[in-house]
Design an enzyme around this catalytic site. Sequence first.
Site, PDB file in Angstrom:
ATOM      1  N   ASP A  56       0.858  -1.186   0.000  1.00 29.30           N
ATOM      2  CA  ASP A  56       0.000   0.000   0.000  1.00 29.30           C
ATOM      3  C   ASP A  56       0.890   1.229   0.000  1.00 29.30           C
ATOM      4  OD1 ASP A  56      -2.034  -1.784   0.167  1.00 29.30           O
ATOM      5  OD2 ASP A  56      -2.783  -1.148   2.115  1.00 29.30           O
ATOM      6  N   ASP A 104     -15.153  -3.023  -1.492  1.00 31.52           N
ATOM      7  CA  ASP A 104     -14.770  -2.804  -0.106  1.00 31.52           C
ATOM      8  C   ASP A 104     -16.037  -2.520   0.689  1.00 31.52           C
ATOM      9  OD1 ASP A 104     -12.218  -2.947  -1.174  1.00 31.52           O
ATOM     10  OD2 ASP A 104     -12.035  -0.774  -1.342  1.00 31.52           O
TER      11      ASP A 104
END
Length: 248
Positions: A8, A129
């Site tokens: 990330d 998500d």
Amino acid sequence: MIIYPAIDLKDGACVRLLRGEMSQATVFNTDPGEQARLFQSQGFEWLHLVDLNGAFEGKPVNGAAVESILKSVTIPVQLGGGIRDLNTIGMWLEKGISRVILGTVALRDPELVKAACREFPGKVAVGIDAREGYVAVAGWAETSDIKALDLALKFEDCGVAAIIYTDINRDGAMGGVNVESTSDLAFHLTTPVIASGGVSSIEDLKALKMEEDTGIEGVICGRALYDGRIDPKEALALLSAPAVEDAD
């Protein structure tokens, strides 16, 4: 089942967030290329990248970090975060990304996802998500009134390579993966599902492996790899084994 180590990217560094909060970032490596090389040397066959700044800003931000990773490894790389149009998809694929992940745009413009699948077959995944079962977008800053399964069903039969399903409340919290909701989603879809969020131990991987026949074909792992809770060799051996057969 494939394990995807997560890189990330925030402000050019490899970080992990706690439950998607940009203010709750732990920096694990300031050299993304070095981190990518390490994962490849450990035997991983894919990498999962997220441009966190890009997800919030709606356009690529950590491009230099992504390109340094692409130069550093030979294994395929999938990328999400800030990819909202066909031009950006084409740009990343041209640079060497193997698969792009469309998240926010999948909720706001499903037809664009379908067009992308037609133009770039096998190269498009959808990131869903969820917070309490409802889809969150824009770097998880906004929660919609659309259920994860309802959104996923929109992309059946249009050529999406995979659905990447993340339980936001589990992400980065080391509380264990939400096996039940992930396997339930996979069971209702023909599109393969990749689990994400909360993987904290080899036991989580074993639990997902037991549900492989529902359609879970991979799992994304972040913090637990960085802090040593999951041994790469053990994880790879477990997930590459033949599917577990039911005792009955």
